[in-house]
Design a protein around this motif. Structure first.
Motif, PDB file in Angstrom:
ATOM      1  N   ASP A 140       4.996  15.361  26.636  1.00  0.00           N
ATOM      2  CA  ASP A 140       5.329  14.264  25.725  1.00  0.00           C
ATOM      3  C   ASP A 140       5.603  12.970  26.477  1.00  0.00           C
ATOM      4  OD1 ASP A 140       5.260  15.795  23.315  1.00  0.00           O
ATOM      5  OD2 ASP A 140       7.175  16.684  23.901  1.00  0.00           O
ATOM      6  N   LEU A 141       6.127  13.094  27.692  1.00  0.00           N
ATOM      7  CA  LEU A 141       6.527  11.900  28.442  1.00  0.00           C
ATOM      8  C   LEU A 141       6.568  12.226  29.929  1.00  0.00           C
ATOM      9  CD1 LEU A 141       7.680   8.942  28.162  1.00  0.00           C
ATOM     10  CD2 LEU A 141       9.960   9.970  28.210  1.00  0.00           C
ATOM     11  N   ILE A 142       6.161  11.270  30.747  1.00  0.00           N
ATOM     12  CA  ILE A 142       6.232  11.400  32.199  1.00  0.00           C
ATOM     13  C   ILE A 142       7.239  10.390  32.733  1.00  0.00           C
ATOM     14  CG2 ILE A 142       4.977  11.112  34.372  1.00  0.00           C
ATOM     15  CD1 ILE A 142       2.456  12.015  32.911  1.00  0.00           C
ATOM     16  N   LEU A 143       8.197  10.893  33.518  1.00  0.00           N
ATOM     17  CA  LEU A 143       9.156  10.029  34.202  1.00  0.00           C
ATOM     18  C   LEU A 143       8.722   9.933  35.652  1.00  0.00           C
ATOM     19  CD1 LEU A 143      12.513  11.505  32.825  1.00  0.00           C
ATOM     20  CD2 LEU A 143      11.052   9.764  31.809  1.00  0.00           C
ATOM     21  N   LEU A 180      -2.687  -0.222  37.442  1.00  0.00           N
ATOM     22  CA  LEU A 180      -3.924   0.078  36.711  1.00  0.00           C
ATOM     23  C   LEU A 180      -4.457   1.454  37.074  1.00  0.00           C
ATOM     24  CD1 LEU A 180      -6.205  -0.741  34.822  1.00  0.00           C
ATOM     25  CD2 LEU A 180      -7.310  -1.902  36.752  1.00  0.00           C
ATOM     26  N   GLU A 181      -4.455   1.796  38.363  1.00  0.00           N
ATOM     27  CA  GLU A 181      -4.934   3.112  38.797  1.00  0.00           C
ATOM     28  C   GLU A 181      -4.033   4.218  38.250  1.00  0.00           C
ATOM     29  OE1 GLU A 181      -6.901   1.915  43.132  1.00  0.00           O
ATOM     30  OE2 GLU A 181      -4.751   2.361  42.968  1.00  0.00           O
ATOM     31  N   LEU A 182      -2.753   3.959  38.205  1.00  0.00           N
ATOM     32  CA  LEU A 182      -1.814   4.940  37.667  1.00  0.00           C
ATOM     33  C   LEU A 182      -2.111   5.219  36.199  1.00  0.00           C
ATOM     34  CD1 LEU A 182       0.781   6.640  38.001  1.00  0.00           C
ATOM     35  CD2 LEU A 182       2.072   4.601  37.324  1.00  0.00           C
ATOM     36  N   ARG A 183      -2.363   4.174  35.457  1.00  0.00           N
ATOM     37  CA  ARG A 183      -2.695   4.333  34.033  1.00  0.00           C
ATOM     38  C   ARG A 183      -3.942   5.186  33.860  1.00  0.00           C
ATOM     39  NH1 ARG A 183      -0.616   4.389  29.159  1.00  0.00           N
ATOM     40  NH2 ARG A 183      -1.364   6.473  29.641  1.00  0.00           N
ATOM     41  N   GLN A 184      -4.923   4.982  34.728  1.00  0.00           N
ATOM     42  CA  GLN A 184      -6.177   5.733  34.647  1.00  0.00           C
ATOM     43  C   GLN A 184      -5.958   7.212  34.984  1.00  0.00           C
ATOM     44  OE1 GLN A 184      -8.495   3.385  37.375  1.00  0.00           O
ATOM     45  NE2 GLN A 184      -9.194   1.967  35.785  1.00  0.00           N
ATOM     46  N   HIS A 185      -5.050   7.494  35.910  1.00  0.00           N
ATOM     47  CA  HIS A 185      -4.782   8.879  36.289  1.00  0.00           C
ATOM     48  C   HIS A 185      -3.950   9.596  35.224  1.00  0.00           C
ATOM     49  CE1 HIS A 185      -6.314   7.887  40.270  1.00  0.00           C
ATOM     50  NE2 HIS A 185      -6.207   9.163  40.615  1.00  0.00           N
ATOM     51  N   ILE A 186      -3.023   8.905  34.637  1.00  0.00           N
ATOM     52  CA  ILE A 186      -2.150   9.534  33.644  1.00  0.00           C
ATOM     53  C   ILE A 186      -2.854   9.690  32.306  1.00  0.00           C
ATOM     54  CG2 ILE A 186      -0.048   9.146  32.270  1.00  0.00           C
ATOM     55  CD1 ILE A 186       1.303   8.109  34.738  1.00  0.00           C
ATOM     56  N   GLY A 187      -3.777   8.793  32.008  1.00  0.00           N
ATOM     57  CA  GLY A 187      -4.506   8.875  30.749  1.00  0.00           C
ATOM     58  C   GLY A 187      -3.671   8.412  29.571  1.00  0.00           C
ATOM     59  N   THR A 204      -1.081   9.858  28.120  1.00  0.00           N
ATOM     60  CA  THR A 204       0.314  10.307  28.052  1.00  0.00           C
ATOM     61  C   THR A 204       1.276   9.135  28.263  1.00  0.00           C
ATOM     62  OG1 THR A 204      -0.383  12.417  28.989  1.00  0.00           O
ATOM     63  CG2 THR A 204       1.980  11.960  28.961  1.00  0.00           C
ATOM     64  N   SER A 205       2.311   9.092  27.452  1.00  0.00           N
ATOM     65  CA  SER A 205       3.320   8.042  27.617  1.00  0.00           C
ATOM     66  C   SER A 205       4.063   8.250  28.932  1.00  0.00           C
ATOM     67  CB  SER A 205       4.322   8.082  26.458  1.00  0.00           C
ATOM     68  OG  SER A 205       3.695   7.731  25.247  1.00  0.00           O
ATOM     69  N   PHE A 206       4.397   7.147  29.578  1.00  0.00           N
ATOM     70  CA  PHE A 206       5.131   7.287  30.834  1.00  0.00           C
ATOM     71  C   PHE A 206       6.170   6.182  30.971  1.00  0.00           C
ATOM     72  CE2 PHE A 206       1.592   4.540  31.781  1.00  0.00           C
ATOM     73  CZ  PHE A 206       2.001   3.658  32.763  1.00  0.00           C
ATOM     74  N   LEU A 207       7.184   6.505  31.743  1.00  0.00           N
ATOM     75  CA  LEU A 207       8.304   5.616  31.987  1.00  0.00           C
ATOM     76  C   LEU A 207       8.432   5.437  33.492  1.00  0.00           C
ATOM     77  CD1 LEU A 207      11.732   5.923  30.183  1.00  0.00           C
ATOM     78  CD2 LEU A 207      11.617   5.417  32.608  1.00  0.00           C
ATOM     79  N   ILE A 208       8.458   4.175  33.947  1.00  0.00           N
ATOM     80  CA  ILE A 208       8.525   3.890  35.378  1.00  0.00           C
ATOM     81  C   ILE A 208       9.964   3.604  35.791  1.00  0.00           C
ATOM     82  CG2 ILE A 208       7.889   2.222  37.173  1.00  0.00           C
ATOM     83  CD1 ILE A 208       5.614   4.009  36.506  1.00  0.00           C
ATOM     84  N   LEU A 209      10.383   4.227  36.888  1.00  0.00           N
ATOM     85  CA  LEU A 209      11.678   3.930  37.482  1.00  0.00           C
ATOM     86  C   LEU A 209      11.439   3.449  38.907  1.00  0.00           C
ATOM     87  CD1 LEU A 209      12.104   6.812  35.634  1.00  0.00           C
ATOM     88  CD2 LEU A 209      14.425   5.858  35.880  1.00  0.00           C
ATOM     89  N   ASP A 210      12.132   2.386  39.292  1.00  0.00           N
ATOM     90  CA  ASP A 210      11.807   1.698  40.543  1.00  0.00           C
ATOM     91  C   ASP A 210      13.073   1.482  41.370  1.00  0.00           C
ATOM     92  OD1 ASP A 210      10.727   0.172  42.551  1.00  0.00           O
ATOM     93  OD2 ASP A 210       9.565  -1.125  41.215  1.00  0.00           O
ATOM     94  N   GLN A 211      13.055   1.952  42.619  1.00  0.00           N
ATOM     95  CA  GLN A 211      14.192   1.745  43.512  1.00  0.00           C
ATOM     96  C   GLN A 211      14.223   0.336  44.086  1.00  0.00           C
ATOM     97  OE1 GLN A 211      15.044   5.039  46.281  1.00  0.00           O
ATOM     98  NE2 GLN A 211      13.427   6.214  45.249  1.00  0.00           N
ATOM     99  N   ARG A 212      13.113  -0.389  43.960  1.00  0.00           N
ATOM    100  CA  ARG A 212      13.047  -1.781  44.407  1.00  0.00           C
ATOM    101  C   ARG A 212      12.468  -2.629  43.264  1.00  0.00           C
ATOM    102  NH1 ARG A 212      10.190  -2.019  50.165  1.00  0.00           N
ATOM    103  NH2 ARG A 212      10.988  -4.166  49.990  1.00  0.00           N
TER     104      ARG A 212
END
Length: 466
Positions: free
Chosen positions: A43-46, A57-64, A66-74
């Motif tokens: 349902d969701l990728i963290l 853009l490449e990440l979006r293409q790999h995930i397809g 599926t909804s995803f949520l990005i967490l960033d240490q920087r």
């Protein structure tokens, strides 16, 4: 699905999610997740973006889809805009707390359930989906982030933010100086939100938008029968700002009579309604803004010197957009997402050619002009592609410095090729020394606010005598 290293701050939040009923699979990298799982089953990728070397853009293409949520240490605004433009449901900084992450996970899954079509490479997010930086409990929004209302990572903006934070916690009167469209009202809101008065009212008034014969009544209130039409007593906007902040935009347009009344508010902390014989105590923090040179106006007798020194306790200078370097591109990408959502269009790729067109313009109307140009481009361009020509930018031969257009140059403004604009410029210059602004507006059949806006657009200087 949670994708992060064992040492990631995101991994520490796994227990918080499982305790609230979520079943999680964990992978240390996107490649490992794709090897052992079908990502569309989740349902969701963290994703801690430190676990992937792919571009947004490449990440979006790999995930397809599926909804995803990005967490960033920087975390950075640039990364936030890029990930959101390429389908991220949310963008959050790391570390974050379990409550914040849980809230965004629930929201994301709820959005999935209400979506009638799967997401593509150009997601159809709604305005409430966009949260570039999450505001943590006990913390204010970081200045420069979208939550603060002001976007800016350039050195000149960071210096302004440092000064803003120092003055916000005081009750000092602040004068904000900057060209039209640079975001002076947003700075006033930030000052209020960072102050001890944040739980009380912020009253914003555009002094140029109120007719001269009504501005004193609007600001200070009036007694019943004080003038024709005053059928009942009324509190003014200054009284409404009691215990809060009063923001007077375009303070240079305030008539001299109203300037005298405002001076009393600052000196005595009290107001007197029009037609009243007694005064009322008020406690306000005054923030003003102008694009004009008030010292020059004082020399011309158009602005009270004693009021000027009352206002000029602290000054915050907003640089024009053309001097803010990479901020132009960051703001443009943020406005692009906003415009696409407003018009229900897929978010296209922000190309180098489009960015070059943005960066080569001088933006005399600053962020307001940029927002309008981006919206034009979104409306006129085909889906998935931005055509720089659709920005419809006027080609100016030189940058126009703030409030410096002399009367002899008014007719050489690039817009005066239009016959109606020519007539407007000539009429105002010929009559403004004999008529008040209200009379001049009435003779042209327009409002005083519209007259002021046309002055800004056509570069017509204000009269120099009364």
């Amino acid at each position: 699905m949670m994708i992060c290293s064992e040492q990631s701050p995101l991994k520490e939040l796994e227990r918080s999610l499982t305790r609230n009923g979520f079943h999680l699979n964990h992978s240390t990298s996107l490649e490992q997740a794709q090897k052992y799982y079908e990502l569309t089953d989740f349902d969701l990728i963290l994703l801690d973006n430190a676990s992937s070397e792919l571009s947004p853009l490449e990440l979006r293409q790999h995930i397809g889809s599926t909804s995803f949520l990005i967490l960033d240490q920087r975390p950075s605004l640039t990364s936030a805009v890029e990930y959101m433009a390429n389908g991220a449901r949310y963008y959050l900084p790391l570390p974050t707390d379990g409550h914040t992450l849980l809230e965004q996970v629930v929201n994301a899954i709820d959005q999935n359930e209400r979506t009638t079509a799967s997401l593509t490479t150009t997601p159809h997010n709604t305005s409430e989906d966009i949260q570039l930086f999450s505001q943590l409990k006990g913390q204010g929004a970081r200045l420069g982030s979208p939550e603060s209302g002001i976007i800016g990572e350039s050195p000149v903006m960071q210096e302004m933010f440092r000064e803003l934070e120092k003055v916000a916690c005081t009750n000092a009167t602040v004068l904000i100086h900057g060209e039209s469209g640079t975001g002076k009202e947003l700075v006033a809101k930030a000052l209020h939100n960072l102050s001890s008065r944040k739980n009380n009212a912020l009253i914003s008034v555009n002094c140029a938008a109120i007719p001269e014969n009504l501005i004193e009544s609007e600001l200070f209130g009036h007694e019943k029968g004080a003038f024709t039409g005053a059928v009942s007593a009324r509190d003014g906007l200054i009284f409404a700002a009691d215990k809060g902040t009063l923001f007077l935009d375009e303070i240079g347009e305030l008539p001299l009579e109203a300037q005298a009344r405002l001076l009393r508010v600052l000196q005595e902390g009290e107001i007197r309604r029009v037609g009243a014989v007694t005064s009322t105590k008020v406690d306000i923090r005054l923030v003003t803004a102008t694009h004009r040179d008030l010292r020059h106006m004082v020399a011309q007798g158009l602005f009270r010197e004693d009021l000027y020194y009352r206002l000029y306790v602290m000054e915050l200078v907003l640089p024009p957009l053309r001097e803010r370097g990479d901020d132009i591109s960051i703001i443009a990408q943020t406005l692009l997402v906003k415009a696409c959502q407003k018009h229900s269009k897929p978010i296209p790729n922000y190309s180098k050619r489009f960015d070059q067109a943005i960066r080569s313009h001088s933006w005399p109307g600053n962020v307001r002009e940029l927002e309008n140009a981006i919206e034009r481009a979104v409306i006129l361009s085909p889906d998935h592609k931005l055509d720089p020509d659709n920005l419809k930018l006027a080609r100016l031969t030189q940058k126009t410095p703030m409030d410096s257009t002399p009367a002899t140059e008014a007719t050489s403004h690039p817009n005066t090729g239009n016959a109606l604009d020519d007539y407007f410029v000539q009429y105002v210059l010929a009559h403004q020394n004999k008529l008040t602004e209200t009379q001049l507006a009435q003779s042209l059949g327009i409002s005083r606010k519209n007259l002021w806006e046309r002055r800004q657009k056509l570069g017509i200087p204000r009269k120099v005598t009364n």
